[in-house]
Design a protein around this motif. Structure first.
Motif, PDB file in Angstrom:
ATOM      1  N   ILE A  41      -4.495   8.750  -3.695  1.00 32.02           N
ATOM      2  CA  ILE A  41      -3.748   8.212  -4.832  1.00 32.02           C
ATOM      3  C   ILE A  41      -4.348   6.885  -5.278  1.00 32.02           C
ATOM      4  N   ALA A  42      -4.646   6.029  -4.312  1.00 27.92           N
ATOM      5  CA  ALA A  42      -5.233   4.730  -4.628  1.00 27.92           C
ATOM      6  C   ALA A  42      -6.590   4.890  -5.307  1.00 27.92           C
ATOM      7  N   GLU A  43      -7.393   5.800  -4.766  1.00 27.55           N
ATOM      8  CA  GLU A  43      -8.728   6.017  -5.327  1.00 27.55           C
ATOM      9  C   GLU A  43      -8.632   6.543  -6.758  1.00 27.55           C
ATOM     10  N   ARG A  44      -7.741   7.515  -6.976  1.00 28.50           N
ATOM     11  CA  ARG A  44      -7.597   8.092  -8.308  1.00 28.50           C
ATOM     12  C   ARG A  44      -7.081   7.047  -9.307  1.00 28.50           C
ATOM     13  N   ALA A  45      -6.210   6.159  -8.825  1.00 27.88           N
ATOM     14  CA  ALA A  45      -5.656   5.120  -9.693  1.00 27.88           C
ATOM     15  C   ALA A  45      -6.612   3.956  -9.889  1.00 27.88           C
ATOM     16  N   GLY A  46      -7.647   3.880  -9.065  1.00 28.80           N
ATOM     17  CA  GLY A  46      -8.604   2.787  -9.175  1.00 28.80           C
ATOM     18  C   GLY A  46      -8.093   1.473  -8.626  1.00 28.80           C
ATOM     19  N   VAL A  47      -7.252   1.558  -7.567  1.00 27.32           N
ATOM     20  CA  VAL A  47      -6.706   0.352  -6.943  1.00 27.32           C
ATOM     21  C   VAL A  47      -6.928   0.420  -5.439  1.00 27.32           C
ATOM     22  N   ALA A  48      -6.692  -0.709  -4.783  1.00 23.33           N
ATOM     23  CA  ALA A  48      -6.804  -0.748  -3.329  1.00 23.33           C
ATOM     24  C   ALA A  48      -5.603  -0.046  -2.697  1.00 23.33           C
ATOM     25  N   LYS A  49      -5.799   0.487  -1.495  1.00 24.53           N
ATOM     26  CA  LYS A  49      -4.709   1.179  -0.798  1.00 24.53           C
ATOM     27  C   LYS A  49      -3.514   0.252  -0.610  1.00 24.53           C
ATOM     28  N   GLY A  50      -3.778  -1.019  -0.346  1.00 27.85           N
ATOM     29  CA  GLY A  50      -2.698  -1.972  -0.152  1.00 27.85           C
ATOM     30  C   GLY A  50      -1.839  -2.144  -1.391  1.00 27.85           C
ATOM     31  N   THR A  51      -2.425  -1.901  -2.576  1.00 29.96           N
ATOM     32  CA  THR A  51      -1.672  -2.015  -3.815  1.00 29.96           C
ATOM     33  C   THR A  51      -0.580  -0.953  -3.882  1.00 29.96           C
ATOM     34  N   VAL A  52      -0.887   0.225  -3.337  1.00 34.34           N
ATOM     35  CA  VAL A  52       0.116   1.298  -3.312  1.00 34.34           C
ATOM     36  C   VAL A  52       1.324   0.840  -2.511  1.00 34.34           C
ATOM     37  N   TYR A  53       1.063   0.283  -1.313  1.00 30.34           N
ATOM     38  CA  TYR A  53       2.156  -0.131  -0.440  1.00 30.34           C
ATOM     39  C   TYR A  53       2.850  -1.404  -0.939  1.00 30.34           C
ATOM     40  N   TYR A  54       2.140  -2.179  -1.744  1.00 30.44           N
ATOM     41  CA  TYR A  54       2.771  -3.366  -2.348  1.00 30.44           C
ATOM     42  C   TYR A  54       3.832  -2.940  -3.348  1.00 30.44           C
ATOM     43  N   ASN A  55       3.566  -1.844  -4.059  1.00 34.52           N
ATOM     44  CA  ASN A  55       4.484  -1.364  -5.084  1.00 34.52           C
ATOM     45  C   ASN A  55       5.496  -0.354  -4.564  1.00 34.52           C
TER      46      ASN A  55
END
Length: 207
Positions: A41-55
């Protein structure tokens, strides 16, 4: 002050969450919820994995919020269609017809989300089931409101079963649109809307 509390910060966070929603819905539609990882999900969104867990606290929370977000958009589009029709002096049948078109436009724009939403409605072992039922009812309630107004103003028979009819109309649009996209994709949105409109006119208005 936390940057997320400023207007610019909120805008950035909303944009990031939208990217995550879009990545999640696409991946889960392609390969299923269990097979989809946070890394993907993070890769497809173009963000760091930590960004997923931040949100979002977890993948499950992300998907639950995705359902809430998507059905919220659908509900808002249905309500806007009904209110716009009323503002132009249209009848309740006109409002229902406008809502059918709004639903088709939404599904045409978010086909992957619609597929997931319909699939999840039939599952009973998900952590987000209660949330899904709540947001589903919010969408159906908009249609119920128009039906009740139609009954109160003598446009519809008072024998109409409002909850069941509202659910049937929403279900008709969802299933017909999915069938359109999967098996009759050569047809235009206007063509599909015209067919459902004729069904509405004959079955709900009695004409």
């Amino acid at each position: 002050m936390d940057s997320t509390t400023t207007p610019a910060g909120r805008t950035r966070r909303e944009a990031t969450r939208q990217k995550l929603y879009e990545a999640a819905v696409t991946l889960i539609a392609e390969q299923g919820f269990s097979a989809t990882t946070v890394d993907e999900i993070a890769e497809r969104a173009g963000v760091a994995k930590g960004t997923v867990y931040y949100n979002f606290a977890s993948k499950s929370v992300l998907f639950e919020e995705l359902l809430r977000h998507g059905v919220g958009l659908l509900t808002a589009s249905l309500r806007e269609a009904a209110e716009s029709t009323a503002g132009q002096g249209g009848s309740r049948v006109d409002a229902l017809d406008a809502m059918i078109r709004a639903g088709l436009v939404f599904i045409d724009r978010y086909p992957a989300f619609t597929q997931l939403y319909v699939a999840e409605l039939w599952r009973t072992n998900r952590a987000w089931q209660s949330t899904l039922m709540v947001v589903r009812q919010q969408a159906v309630a908009v249609v119920e409101g128009v039906l009740r107004e139609g009954i109160d103003h003598g446009e519809f028979s008072d024998e109409i079963d409002v909850p069941l009819t509202a659910a049937a109309l929403v279900g008709m649009v969802l299933v017909a649109a999915l069938d359109w996209q999967a098996f009759q994709s050569e047809r235009s949105l206007e063509d599909v809307h015209a067919a459902l409109s004729r069904l509405l006119q004959g079955r709900v208005s009695g004409r």
